[in-house]
Design a protein around this motif. Structure first.
Motif, PDB file in Angstrom:
ATOM      1  N   THR A 347      -8.225  -0.841  -4.966  1.00 38.40           N
ATOM      2  CA  THR A 347      -7.325  -1.958  -4.672  1.00 38.40           C
ATOM      3  C   THR A 347      -8.093  -2.941  -3.805  1.00 38.40           C
ATOM      4  O   THR A 347      -8.878  -2.541  -2.947  1.00 38.40           O
ATOM      5  N   TYR A 348      -7.879  -4.238  -4.049  1.00 40.10           N
ATOM      6  CA  TYR A 348      -8.664  -5.266  -3.355  1.00 40.10           C
ATOM      7  C   TYR A 348      -7.745  -6.298  -2.731  1.00 40.10           C
ATOM      8  O   TYR A 348      -6.824  -6.805  -3.383  1.00 40.10           O
ATOM      9  N   ASP A 349      -7.993  -6.603  -1.455  1.00 41.61           N
ATOM     10  CA  ASP A 349      -7.240  -7.624  -0.727  1.00 41.61           C
ATOM     11  C   ASP A 349      -8.099  -8.882  -0.662  1.00 41.61           C
ATOM     12  O   ASP A 349      -9.101  -8.922   0.060  1.00 41.61           O
ATOM     13  N   ALA A 350      -7.724  -9.909  -1.422  1.00 36.53           N
ATOM     14  CA  ALA A 350      -8.527 -11.127  -1.487  1.00 36.53           C
ATOM     15  C   ALA A 350      -8.553 -11.873  -0.161  1.00 36.53           C
ATOM     16  O   ALA A 350      -9.489 -12.625   0.112  1.00 36.53           O
ATOM     17  N   THR A 351      -7.538 -11.672   0.693  1.00 30.97           N
ATOM     18  CA  THR A 351      -7.487 -12.366   1.982  1.00 30.97           C
ATOM     19  C   THR A 351      -8.515 -11.800   2.955  1.00 30.97           C
ATOM     20  O   THR A 351      -9.231 -12.541   3.633  1.00 30.97           O
ATOM     21  N   THR A 352      -8.606 -10.488   3.021  1.00 33.81           N
ATOM     22  CA  THR A 352      -9.525  -9.847   3.960  1.00 33.81           C
ATOM     23  C   THR A 352     -10.859  -9.466   3.330  1.00 33.81           C
ATOM     24  O   THR A 352     -11.824  -9.191   4.043  1.00 33.81           O
ATOM     25  N   GLY A 353     -10.922  -9.440   1.997  1.00 32.48           N
ATOM     26  CA  GLY A 353     -12.138  -9.023   1.315  1.00 32.48           C
ATOM     27  C   GLY A 353     -12.351  -7.520   1.351  1.00 32.48           C
ATOM     28  O   GLY A 353     -13.448  -7.037   1.092  1.00 32.48           O
ATOM     29  N   LYS A 354     -11.290  -6.758   1.645  1.00 30.93           N
ATOM     30  CA  LYS A 354     -11.414  -5.310   1.783  1.00 30.93           C
ATOM     31  C   LYS A 354     -11.031  -4.598   0.494  1.00 30.93           C
ATOM     32  O   LYS A 354     -10.016  -4.900  -0.121  1.00 30.93           O
ATOM     33  N   ALA A 355     -11.871  -3.626   0.115  1.00 36.64           N
ATOM     34  CA  ALA A 355     -11.588  -2.780  -1.046  1.00 36.64           C
ATOM     35  C   ALA A 355     -11.252  -1.380  -0.567  1.00 36.64           C
ATOM     36  O   ALA A 355     -11.963  -0.818   0.268  1.00 36.64           O
ATOM     37  N   VAL A 356     -10.145  -0.822  -1.062  1.00 43.01           N
ATOM     38  CA  VAL A 356      -9.762   0.552  -0.759  1.00 43.01           C
ATOM     39  C   VAL A 356      -9.997   1.372  -2.014  1.00 43.01           C
ATOM     40  O   VAL A 356      -9.403   1.105  -3.064  1.00 43.01           O
ATOM     41  N   VAL A 357     -10.885   2.365  -1.909  1.00 39.67           N
ATOM     42  CA  VAL A 357     -11.341   3.130  -3.063  1.00 39.67           C
ATOM     43  C   VAL A 357     -10.744   4.536  -3.019  1.00 39.67           C
ATOM     44  O   VAL A 357     -10.868   5.238  -2.015  1.00 39.67           O
ATOM     45  N   THR A 358     -10.097   4.934  -4.098  1.00 45.57           N
ATOM     46  CA  THR A 358      -9.565   6.294  -4.215  1.00 45.57           C
ATOM     47  C   THR A 358     -10.547   7.131  -5.025  1.00 45.57           C
ATOM     48  O   THR A 358     -10.893   6.771  -6.151  1.00 45.57           O
ATOM     49  N   VAL A 359     -11.018   8.234  -4.415  1.00 46.41           N
ATOM     50  CA  VAL A 359     -11.986   9.099  -5.087  1.00 46.41           C
ATOM     51  C   VAL A 359     -11.422  10.509  -5.223  1.00 46.41           C
ATOM     52  O   VAL A 359     -10.754  11.017  -4.326  1.00 46.41           O
ATOM     53  N   ALA A 360     -11.689  11.145  -6.352  1.00 46.99           N
ATOM     54  CA  ALA A 360     -11.238  12.508  -6.612  1.00 46.99           C
ATOM     55  C   ALA A 360     -12.338  13.483  -6.189  1.00 46.99           C
ATOM     56  O   ALA A 360     -13.302  13.698  -6.927  1.00 46.99           O
ATOM     57  N   VAL A 361     -12.215  14.046  -4.992  1.00 48.19           N
ATOM     58  CA  VAL A 361     -13.243  14.970  -4.487  1.00 48.19           C
ATOM     59  C   VAL A 361     -12.666  16.260  -3.910  1.00 48.19           C
ATOM     60  O   VAL A 361     -13.412  17.196  -3.632  1.00 48.19           O
ATOM     61  N   LYS A 362     -11.336  16.338  -3.720  1.00 44.03           N
ATOM     62  CA  LYS A 362     -10.773  17.526  -3.079  1.00 44.03           C
ATOM     63  C   LYS A 362     -11.002  18.786  -3.910  1.00 44.03           C
ATOM     64  O   LYS A 362     -11.303  19.859  -3.363  1.00 44.03           O
ATOM     65  N   ALA A 363     -10.852  18.672  -5.234  1.00 45.47           N
ATOM     66  CA  ALA A 363     -11.098  19.826  -6.088  1.00 45.47           C
ATOM     67  C   ALA A 363     -12.560  20.244  -6.005  1.00 45.47           C
ATOM     68  O   ALA A 363     -12.885  21.441  -5.980  1.00 45.47           O
ATOM     69  N   SER A 364     -13.449  19.254  -5.910  1.00 42.46           N
ATOM     70  CA  SER A 364     -14.882  19.542  -5.788  1.00 42.46           C
ATOM     71  C   SER A 364     -15.184  20.199  -4.452  1.00 42.46           C
ATOM     72  O   SER A 364     -16.029  21.098  -4.357  1.00 42.46           O
TER      73      SER A 364
END
Length: 406
Positions: A347-364
């Motif tokens: 998800t990307y906030d164009a106002t702040t320039g921040k990207a929030v990345v969801t990664v699947a790692v718990k199973a790993s």
């Protein structure tokens, strides 16, 4: 050198769309474009009314682009990213295009040819760009031409202002308590995160050469000061406070450089300081210019979130391919427990320039623990993979990245 994508606005009919061309950006060089201009030529050719061939020629290009000093003509073309739409009834009758493609292009809803990427159905590109001198900083005008198919089809031309500026690179900022550290070395930034620094973000984009921004550090105050001020009185002031000069990777633009923006340092009532090329955060004041950035933004337009997912996964996959083994104490484990495409969404906030990345790692993570790998080593492996994804996103114009583990 880094391979990048150059964004260019394209007018298709009455709608504003976007198309991405592959381009090479040297030293993370700034390439931007402004509002789009278009020239359209519509003519009819043919010996008789019964054999009229309708030709529609639409040429679209940005009004202004910025390229680095030393850019090649191909890089100038990639920055301009012009588009042409050309179709006539001969192409339809010869089977080059379907009726649907013909109608779509005729109505301005499809791009049949893009600058620098010849349509495979044509022997040559129909778009040319006049030569641009990129040997020194300055502003010039390039003429973009889409050639008509015959003398009866006039050429379409668009003037494009080309601003030739200095090559630039992202300036990263990190914080630790009341200290802020600035660097253009992303690997150094990642190393500092392991030492307790956080809030990694891109402040602006600075030149790769020029005036060095001095890095002063006080061990007693645990603070860095970055400045281009070199007056004897100011240097004496810093030394009296216990500051010593350390190496710096940061360069400043000149205040008079085209597009240069001031990077200010400001303070709040707790004497916390903050570097920014944007508006000051709440509670901060007493701002003064510490140095100048080449620009606030690297490119016009940010990749789609789908593209961000693909780019981050590609970077992580490449990292895992070159770092296939994890050392945990005296044991070596293959990093196959980490997925090669862990990024699920962005998800990307164009106002702040921040990207929030969801990664699947718990199973790993669960799988790795079952193999006997320590939690500390697992966390380190995940962090290094995340760093690869972060580097990719920060190189695409994103200002900061955070992760959600799923």
């Amino acid at each position: 050198m880094k391979l990048k994508s150059v964004k260019a606005g394209v007018i298709s009919g009455a709608a504003l769309a976007a198309l991405t061309l592959g381009g090479v950006v040297i030293a993370h060089a700034t390439i931007t474009s402004s509002a789009t201009a278009a020239t359209t030529t519509d003519v009819e050719t043919g010996p008789t009314a019964a054999k009229v061939n309708t030709a529609n020629l639409l040429l679209t290009a940005p009004k202004t682009v910025t390229v680095p000093v030393g850019a090649t003509q191909e890089q100038v073309k990639a920055a301009i990213g012009a588009f042409a739409q050309y179709v006539n009834s001969k192409m339809l009758s010869s089977g080059e295009y379907t009726q649907a493609q013909f109608d779509s292009a005729k109505n301005g809803a499809a791009t049949l040819e893009a600058l620098g990427a010849a349509n495979p159905k044509h022997s040559t590109d129909i778009i040319t760009v006049s030569a641009v001198d990129t040997s020194k900083a300055g502003t010039t005008v390039a003429t973009v031409t889409a050639a008509g198919a015959s003398t009866n089809t006039p050429d379409a031309t668009v003037p494009v202002t080309v601003v030739v500026g200095a090559a630039s690179t992202p300036l990263y900022s990190l914080a630790k308590g009341n200290d802020h550290f600035l660097t253009t070395d992303l690997n150094r930034a990642f190393a500092l995160q392991a030492e307790g620094y956080n809030s990694l973000k891109v402040v602006a984009y600075v030149p790769t050469t020029g005036t060095v921004v001095s890095n002063w550090y006080s061990a007693s105050l645990k603070k860095h000061v970055f400045t281009t001020e070199t007056t004897p009185a100011y240097i004496a002031h810093l030394k009296a406070l216990g500051y010593a000069q350390l190496p710096s990777t940061v360069h400043s633009a000149n205040a008079t450089d085209t597009g240069a923006v001031p990077v200010s340092v400001s303070f709040n009532n707790l004497a916390n300081h903050f570097y920014t090329a944007y508006a000051l955060p709440a509670g901060y004041g007493n701002a003064r210019t510490a140095f100048y950035a080449a620009t606030k933004e690297e490119v016009t337009g940010i990749p789609s979130t789908d593209t961000m997912v693909a780019e981050a996964n590609a970077a992580i996959k490449a990292y895992l391919a070159t770092n296939p083994v994890l050392k945990d104490g005296q044991n070596l484990y293959p990093l196959t427990f980490l997925p090669t495409s862990p990024v699920q969404s962005v998800t990307y906030d164009a106002t702040t320039g921040k990207a929030v990345v969801t990664v699947a790692v718990k199973a790993s993570e669960t799988k790795a623990l079952a193999l006997g790998i320590s939690q500390t080593s697992i966390n380190a492996a995940i962090q290094m993979a995340e760093n690869a994804g972060t580097a990719s996103l920060l190189g695409s114009g994103v200002k900061s990245v955070s992760y959600v583990l799923d």
